[in-house]
Design a protein around this motif. Structure first.
Motif, short mmCIF file in Angstrom:
data_model
loop_
_atom_site.label_atom_id
_atom_site.label_comp_id
_atom_site.label_asym_id
_atom_site.label_seq_id
_atom_site.Cartn_x
_atom_site.Cartn_y
_atom_site.Cartn_z
N LEU A 40 85.12 133.22 10.34
CA LEU A 40 85.07 133.42 8.89
C LEU A 40 83.79 132.86 8.29
N LEU A 41 83.32 131.74 8.81
CA LEU A 41 82.07 131.17 8.33
C LEU A 41 80.87 131.97 8.82
N ARG A 42 80.94 132.46 10.06
CA ARG A 42 79.83 133.27 10.60
C ARG A 42 79.64 134.55 9.80
N ARG A 43 80.72 135.13 9.30
CA ARG A 43 80.60 136.36 8.52
C ARG A 43 79.92 136.12 7.19
N ARG A 44 80.00 134.92 6.68
CA ARG A 44 79.39 134.62 5.39
C ARG A 44 77.97 134.08 5.52
N ILE A 45 77.68 133.37 6.58
CA ILE A 45 76.34 132.81 6.79
C ILE A 45 75.81 133.41 8.09
N ARG A 46 75.08 134.50 8.00
CA ARG A 46 74.55 135.18 9.18
C ARG A 46 73.15 134.66 9.48
N SER A 47 73.11 133.40 9.81
CA SER A 47 71.83 132.75 10.08
C SER A 47 71.88 132.09 11.45
N ALA A 48 70.75 132.15 12.15
CA ALA A 48 70.67 131.50 13.45
C ALA A 48 70.64 129.98 13.32
N ASP A 49 70.41 129.48 12.12
CA ASP A 49 70.35 128.03 11.91
C ASP A 49 71.73 127.41 11.72
N THR A 103 89.24 121.42 2.03
CA THR A 103 89.45 122.71 1.40
C THR A 103 89.91 123.70 2.46
N GLU A 104 90.61 124.73 2.04
CA GLU A 104 91.02 125.81 2.94
C GLU A 104 90.39 127.14 2.55
N ARG A 105 89.30 127.09 1.77
CA ARG A 105 88.60 128.30 1.34
C ARG A 105 87.30 128.44 2.13
N PRO A 106 87.12 129.53 2.88
CA PRO A 106 85.86 129.73 3.62
C PRO A 106 84.65 129.86 2.71
N ASP A 107 84.81 130.48 1.54
CA ASP A 107 83.66 130.63 0.64
C ASP A 107 83.21 129.29 0.10
N SER A 108 84.15 128.37 -0.14
CA SER A 108 83.78 127.04 -0.59
C SER A 108 83.02 126.27 0.49
N PHE A 168 85.51 118.03 -9.04
CA PHE A 168 85.87 118.76 -10.25
C PHE A 168 85.23 120.15 -10.28
N LEU A 169 84.57 120.51 -9.20
CA LEU A 169 83.95 121.83 -9.12
C LEU A 169 84.88 122.76 -8.36
N SER A 170 84.86 124.01 -8.75
CA SER A 170 85.65 125.04 -8.09
C SER A 170 84.73 126.15 -7.63
N SER A 171 85.08 126.80 -6.54
CA SER A 171 84.26 127.92 -6.07
C SER A 171 84.20 129.04 -7.09
N LYS A 227 89.70 136.34 -1.31
CA LYS A 227 91.11 135.97 -1.15
C LYS A 227 91.44 135.49 0.26
N GLU A 228 90.45 135.30 1.10
CA GLU A 228 90.68 134.84 2.46
C GLU A 228 90.80 133.33 2.51
N GLY A 229 91.62 132.86 3.40
CA GLY A 229 91.79 131.43 3.62
C GLY A 229 91.75 131.11 5.10
N PHE A 230 91.44 129.88 5.41
CA PHE A 230 91.42 129.45 6.80
C PHE A 230 92.83 129.50 7.39
N THR A 231 92.90 129.58 8.71
CA THR A 231 94.16 129.55 9.43
C THR A 231 94.17 128.33 10.35
N GLU A 232 95.22 128.23 11.16
CA GLU A 232 95.33 127.10 12.09
C GLU A 232 94.49 127.28 13.34
N ASP A 233 93.92 128.47 13.56
CA ASP A 233 93.11 128.72 14.75
C ASP A 233 91.65 128.45 14.42
N ILE A 234 91.04 127.52 15.14
CA ILE A 234 89.68 127.11 14.83
C ILE A 234 88.68 128.21 15.14
#
Length: 530
Positions: A188-197, A266-271, A302-305, A175-182
């Protein structure tokens, strides 16, 4: 008079005398003067900053002096509202307690950086670096007798909390969405992809706004040629302002004059995280919650997360529903106009008699009926968006019902036309991406005019060039209609339907050119043995 008073008096005399050092004072921060080094005199540095920022009321300079044997004059410059005042006061107290001149003997930057209570402290040598740091929300520490300036990150000010996205809602999923602060969006992306790459590379675009634009990609999965092309197109942007990601989208898209989007937002971090794992590149813009994704294909819209969180059979059914809804939103009014005006023999006799009875009292042809109803619905839709959120949906529903019923009773339009237009409008809302839904709405009017002029032949005459146009489009070198044209059977497992996750071992080959394997081949053997 104390030492601070003597220093302020000296600074006032220098300001009134308009001491202008040709090496340190310039007009603006552009051109060759961007590389102008700072002077060691604190009064001259403050004079430069005041002249550059034009005496703006939100530009704050806090001067202080450290009493003692090694007295030193210092100042902290910042923009009011962009820094945390509590951390700023702690910083001033910390600096005031230090013997500044005493610790500046060998390595001033190292010594000061170790003593400053801040997470991010950098060294600034030129005027442009200082100005950019101040306007970017950092605090700048200036010390008399030291040429270097120290930029300290003390983020503060009002920021919107993380909320559920309003434009893309799902039943199952984060249920999280991006905000205006970069910075928040990157975390939010770092929490989902914990990779050094996972890489983030920043650019500042806009001569006046200096908007921070961050390009995100996964090294080893994203196509290096696409990443280079993204940076090349961002570097070619010459404008004074970037206020939203839509500015960037129009600057970097392959074709400007097309109703179909070639860059997804999109404004969805998971997407965004899921697309990064497939090899796409994301462009984050400070000041907006909408993140750009590229390269994309036509069927990507036409794809949805949510498709990847539910069972594959339900997800596949919903995808087919979306494709059917897109075709209905595009062609249904045109087909109705064509068959009722030119090809009546294609309608069953019973239905034809019913339609003829309804249209007996209507004074307008089917084309004008459809255009009036479609334009009326567009007005109601826009009014619902612009009105206050509390009354907007109510006005839209009541307006559509009242106007539709009144138009039928007045004999202006037929009841069948109201049904066609209503179903078309509902179908357009099924499309997950608003930009693709808007493209269907625009093309629909052109097809309606062709159907009202030439019937089904006019529709075909519009669809054929439309398909040619779609096939000719590309998004950062990727054909827009992949994997259908050109046909790629191996990549159809996640287009019209979604196969179960154990069978989605590879990433889309037309996007990820390097690491194509999503799952190791040993997984299948392990399942069989188990």
């Amino acid at each position: 008079m104390n030492k601070l008073g003597h220093f302020r008096l000296r600074l006032k005399k220098q300001k009134n005398a308009k001491l202008q050092d040709p090496v340190s004072i310039d007009q603006g921060i552009s051109g060759q003067e961007e590389s102008v080094n700072l002077t060691s005199s604190l009064s001259e540095k403050l004079t430069v900053l005041r002249q550059t920022l034009g005496g703006s009321s939100d530009f704050i300079i806090r001067e202080f002096v450290h009493p003692g044997e090694n007295a030193a004059y210092a100042a902290i410059c910042y923009i009011d509202g962009l820094v945390d005042q509590t951390q700023l006061n702690d910083l001033i107290i910390k600096i005031g307690q230090e013997d500044i001149n005493g610790i500046m003997v060998k390595d001033p930057f190292r010594n000061v950086k170790e003593d400053l209570p801040a997470r991010d402290t950098k060294l600034a040598l030129t005027k442009s670096e200082v100005i950019q740091a101040i306007l970017g929300g950092d605090s700048v520490v200036l010390i008399d007798g030291i040429k270097e300036a120290f930029t300290v990150s003390l983020p503060g000010g009002m920021r919107r909390a993380i909320e559920e996205p309003s434009s893309q809602t799902v039943i199952r999923g984060p249920k999280e969405g991006f905000t205006e602060d970069i910075s928040t969006n990157i975390s939010l992306l770092r929490r989902r992809i914990r990779s050094a790459d996972l890489r983030f590379e920043d650019r500042f675009i806009g001569s006046l706004t200096q908007t921070r634009v961050s390009v995100a990609y996964i090294q080893g999965i994203a196509n290096p040629d696409v990443v280079k092309e993204v940076f090349a197109r961002l570097g070619a942007i010459q404008t004074d302002s970037i206020l939203e990601s839509g500015y960037i989208e129009e600057f970097i898209q392959d074709v400007s004059f097309t109703p179909f989007p070639t860059v997804m937002n999109t404004e969805r971090p998971d997407s965004v995280a899921g697309n990064l794992l497939e090899g796409l590149v994301a462009v984050l813009v400070d000041g907006t919650p909408f993140v750009l994704l590229l390269p994309v294909t036509f069927f990507k819209f036409f794809l949805s997360s949510e498709d990847y969180y539910q069972r594959y059979d339900i997800s596949s059914f919903l995808r087919l529903i979306r494709l059917f809804s897109f075709i209905s939103a595009l062609l249904l009014p045109s087909i109705y106009i064509a068959v009722t005006t030119f090809q009546q023999e294609m309608i069953p006799t019973t239905l034809l008699i019913s339609l003829a009875a309804q249209r007996e009292g209507t004074p307008l042809p089917a084309l004008l009926e459809a255009l009036i109803m479609e334009l009326t619905f567009e007005v109601i839709r826009e009014a619902g968006v612009r009105m206050p959120r509390v009354v907007g949906p109510a006005i839209s529903i009541v307006g559509a019902l009242v106007l539709g019923q009144a138009a039928v009773q007045a004999g202006l339009v037929s009841a069948a036309m109201v049904i066609i237009v209503s179903f078309t409008a509902i179908s357009s809302f099924v499309i997950p991406t608003f930009s693709m839904s808007a493209a269907a709405r625009l093309v629909r009017f052109a097809l309606m005019l062709l159907a009202g002029s030439f019937g089904l032949f006019g529709i075909l005459a519009g669809i054929i060039p439309l398909f040619i146009h779609l096939v000719s489009l590309s998004s950062f070198g990727v054909p827009y209609f992949l994997p259908v044209a050109p046909l790629s059977m191996s990549n159809l497992k996640d287009v019209f339907i979604r196969v179960p996750w154990p069978f989605m071992k590879t990433r889309p080959a037309y996007i990820s050119m390097q690491n194509k394997m999503r799952q190791p081949s040993a997984g299948k053997e392990g399942r069989k043995e188990k």
